[in-house]
Design a protein around this motif. Structure first.
Motif, short mmCIF file in Angstrom:
data_model
loop_
_atom_site.label_atom_id
_atom_site.label_comp_id
_atom_site.label_asym_id
_atom_site.label_seq_id
_atom_site.Cartn_x
_atom_site.Cartn_y
_atom_site.Cartn_z
N GLU A 17 0.87 -1.18 0.00
CA GLU A 17 0.00 0.00 0.00
C GLU A 17 0.90 1.22 0.00
OE1 GLU A 17 -3.37 0.22 -0.07
OE2 GLU A 17 -3.52 -1.97 -0.21
N SER A 18 0.71 2.10 -0.96
CA SER A 18 1.57 3.26 -1.10
C SER A 18 0.75 4.54 -0.99
CB SER A 18 2.27 3.22 -2.46
OG SER A 18 3.04 4.39 -2.65
N VAL A 25 3.93 6.48 -9.18
CA VAL A 25 4.43 5.11 -9.24
C VAL A 25 4.75 4.73 -10.68
CG1 VAL A 25 3.86 2.68 -8.82
CG2 VAL A 25 3.23 4.40 -7.14
N GLU A 26 3.88 5.11 -11.60
CA GLU A 26 4.13 4.81 -13.01
C GLU A 26 5.41 5.48 -13.49
OE1 GLU A 26 1.92 5.16 -17.37
OE2 GLU A 26 0.88 5.85 -15.57
N LEU A 41 10.35 1.38 -4.20
CA LEU A 41 9.08 1.96 -3.77
C LEU A 41 9.01 1.93 -2.25
CD1 LEU A 41 6.66 0.20 -6.27
CD2 LEU A 41 7.49 2.53 -6.41
N THR A 42 8.29 2.89 -1.67
CA THR A 42 8.10 2.97 -0.23
C THR A 42 6.63 2.81 0.09
OG1 THR A 42 9.96 4.51 -0.13
CG2 THR A 42 8.55 4.37 1.81
N LYS A 45 3.94 2.53 5.57
CA LYS A 45 4.60 2.43 6.87
C LYS A 45 6.07 2.83 6.81
CE LYS A 45 1.53 -1.17 8.49
NZ LYS A 45 1.42 -2.53 9.01
N GLY A 46 6.52 3.28 5.64
CA GLY A 46 7.90 3.72 5.48
C GLY A 46 8.88 2.63 5.10
N ARG A 47 8.38 1.41 4.86
CA ARG A 47 9.27 0.31 4.45
C ARG A 47 9.58 0.44 2.97
NH1 ARG A 47 5.61 -4.30 7.08
NH2 ARG A 47 4.17 -3.14 5.78
N LYS A 48 10.81 0.13 2.60
CA LYS A 48 11.24 0.21 1.20
C LYS A 48 11.28 -1.15 0.56
CE LYS A 48 13.64 4.12 -0.11
NZ LYS A 48 14.63 4.83 -0.73
N VAL A 49 10.82 -1.24 -0.68
CA VAL A 49 10.90 -2.46 -1.48
C VAL A 49 11.79 -2.13 -2.66
CG1 VAL A 49 9.59 -4.11 -2.85
CG2 VAL A 49 8.59 -3.17 -0.79
#
Length: 74
Positions: A17-18, A25-26, A41-42, A45-49
């Motif tokens: 969920e962003s 995002v695109e 992407l973040t 909750k501030g987690r990065k992927v």
């Protein structure tokens, strides 16, 4: 907003969920593909992927759907 990312040779997709807009995002996906680098992407909750572009199968961008919960009638 919900983002689903398919990774090659992985049976499960990544879902996050962003707070970013679909256009943002695109743009990040397009830039990563053009540079043949990594997609970062973040989530809310501030987690990065971070995914190498070479391993991307697909990226699905959708507005978050609010599903009813509990006992509802239609």
């Amino acid at each position: 907003m919900e983002v689903k990312i398919g990774v090659q040779h992985s049976p499960r997709e990544l879902v996050l969920e962003s707070a970013q807009t679909p256009a943002e995002v695109e743009q990040l996906v397009s830039e990563a593909l053009a540079k043949d680098g990594i997609l970062s992407l973040t989530d809310e909750k501030g987690r990065k992927v971070i995914i190498p572009v070479a391993k991307l199968a697909y990226v699905e961008i959708a507005e978050a759907s609010h599903r009813p919960f509990g006992f509802t009638t239609r």
